[in-house]
Design a protein around this motif. Structure first.
Motif, PDB file in Angstrom:
ATOM      1  N   VAL A   1      -3.608   0.075  -2.872  1.00  0.00           N
ATOM      2  CA  VAL A   1      -2.915  -1.198  -2.786  1.00  0.00           C
ATOM      3  C   VAL A   1      -2.491  -1.591  -4.193  1.00  0.00           C
ATOM      4  O   VAL A   1      -3.322  -1.731  -5.086  1.00  0.00           O
ATOM      5  CB  VAL A   1      -3.807  -2.290  -2.174  1.00  0.00           C
TER       6      VAL A   1
ATOM      7  N   SER B   1      -4.932   6.138  -0.360  1.00  0.00           N
ATOM      8  CA  SER B   1      -3.807   5.269  -0.677  1.00  0.00           C
ATOM      9  C   SER B   1      -4.309   4.180  -1.610  1.00  0.00           C
ATOM     10  O   SER B   1      -5.517   3.948  -1.712  1.00  0.00           O
ATOM     11  CB  SER B   1      -3.222   4.634   0.593  1.00  0.00           C
TER      12      SER B   1
ATOM     13  N   HIS C   1     -11.702   0.866   2.671  1.00  0.00           N
ATOM     14  CA  HIS C   1     -11.237   0.671   1.295  1.00  0.00           C
ATOM     15  C   HIS C   1     -12.387   0.284   0.379  1.00  0.00           C
ATOM     16  O   HIS C   1     -13.493  -0.058   0.822  1.00  0.00           O
ATOM     17  CB  HIS C   1     -10.095  -0.347   1.220  1.00  0.00           C
TER      18      HIS C   1
ATOM     19  N   THR D   1       0.840  -1.188   0.000  1.00  0.00           N
ATOM     20  CA  THR D   1       0.000   0.000   0.000  1.00  0.00           C
ATOM     21  C   THR D   1       0.877   1.240   0.000  1.00  0.00           C
ATOM     22  O   THR D   1       1.798   1.352   0.811  1.00  0.00           O
ATOM     23  CB  THR D   1      -0.912   0.006   1.240  1.00  0.00           C
TER      24      THR D   1
END
Length: 304
Positions: free
Chosen positions: A298, A296, A276, A119
């Motif tokens: 992944v 962010s 997420h 990540t």
């Protein structure tokens, strides 16, 4: 020592595997990286320790530290399906990050892993570019959400048959089962109680009085597990989970408002959490007044 050392490091840089004695230095490295990117450190020592204690991770093989010519910790990496790579801001631009990524790939191949993932903050453009150049592709987006709490939140009445109270000793194993069941839909593997506890109820910052639980007929059906980080202006929600057959009854919203009120009464004037894209929970958090602060991604890479 790790089973091999990163190649292509600058002259004078040395490597070795990480040990438990290195945790404070690794934490300082991560904190310095976060200060350079965000203006403040966010990761606590417990999180760094939990990474090193991941089931199946063998520190002697799956970790590497890079020390500079003066002995300072310049970079680190670990890999165990997922991976993390950090290079101290003072040592960037020397190819250390590229060397550590190559080490991650090689170690993962030797371990028989078909893919690796890590990540990276979307705002760290250099890191994103480095991953993309190395063959990583975006997989899941994660968002940091926050809410301001200038006044005490109003907590709604629970749905019929639902009762709410704060976390108590003895709730640990039911909370583990509930949250792992809920996250089974999105995570690649279940966490054992020991691994889960290191990231939740055994953290030094775990705040049971701000962690809210919902019950129906005496059974745990919802949980918000909270952290109260010393010196922070805001509270933090580590886990939100509702049993599948009790969803769409307003339980998550109810528990969040209980936790927000608890933090406000403790003098915190805000609260944050990460979610997420796989969970589909972004809309829920926006409905309780939270807004996206940053994101962010992944990134994953298949290993041939």
């Amino acid at each position: 020592m790790s089973d091999h050392s990163p190649q292509g490091l600058p002259a004078g840089y040395r490597t070795r595997a990480a040990t438990a004695a290195d945790l404070p230095a690794i934490h300082r490295l991560v904190a310095d990286c976060e200060r350079a990117l965000y203006g403040a450190a966010e990761t606590d020592l417990d999180t760094v320790a939990a990474d090193l204690a991941r089931p199946g991770l063998v520190p002697e093989l799956d970790t590497v530290l890079v020390h500079g010519p003066s002995g300072e910790l310049a970079g680190r990496a670990w890999v165990n399906r997922r991976s993390e790579v950090d290079v101290h801001p003072a040592h960037r631009g020397l190819g250390i990050g590229r060397s550590l990524l190559a080490w991650v790939d090689e170690r993962a191949r030797r371990a028989g892993t078909a893919w690796v993932a890590q990540t990276v903050p979307d705002g760290d453009l250099a890191a994103v570019a480095l991953l993309q150049a190395d063959g990583y592709r975006p997989m899941v987006t994660a968002w940091l959400l926050g809410i301001e709490l200038p006044t005490e939140p109003v907590v709604p009445e629970p749905a019929p048959g639902i009762t709410v109270r704060s976390f108590r000793p003895g709730d640990e194993h039911p909370a583990h089962l509930l949250t792992e069941d809920a996250f089974d839909e999105w995570q690649s593997r279940r966490k054992s109680y020991q691994e889960w506890a290191l990231l939740a109820v055994e953290r030094s910052s775990f705040a049971p009085e701000m962690s809210s639980l919902a019950f129906a007929d005496g059974e745990l059906v919802g949980a918000v597990l909270a952290l109260d980080v010393p010196g922070a202006d805001e509270g933090y929600v580590e886990r939100v989970a509702v049993r599948a057959d009790q969803r769409n009854r307003g339980i998550a919203r109810l528990l969040l408002q209980h936790t927000f009120r608890g933090f406000h009464r403790q003098g915190r004037r805000g609260c944050t959490l990460w979610t997420h894209s796989d969970t589909g929970a972004l809309t829920l958090y926006q409905r309780v007044g939270m807004t996206v602060r940053r994101s962010s991604t992944v990134h994953s890479k298949a290993l041939g």
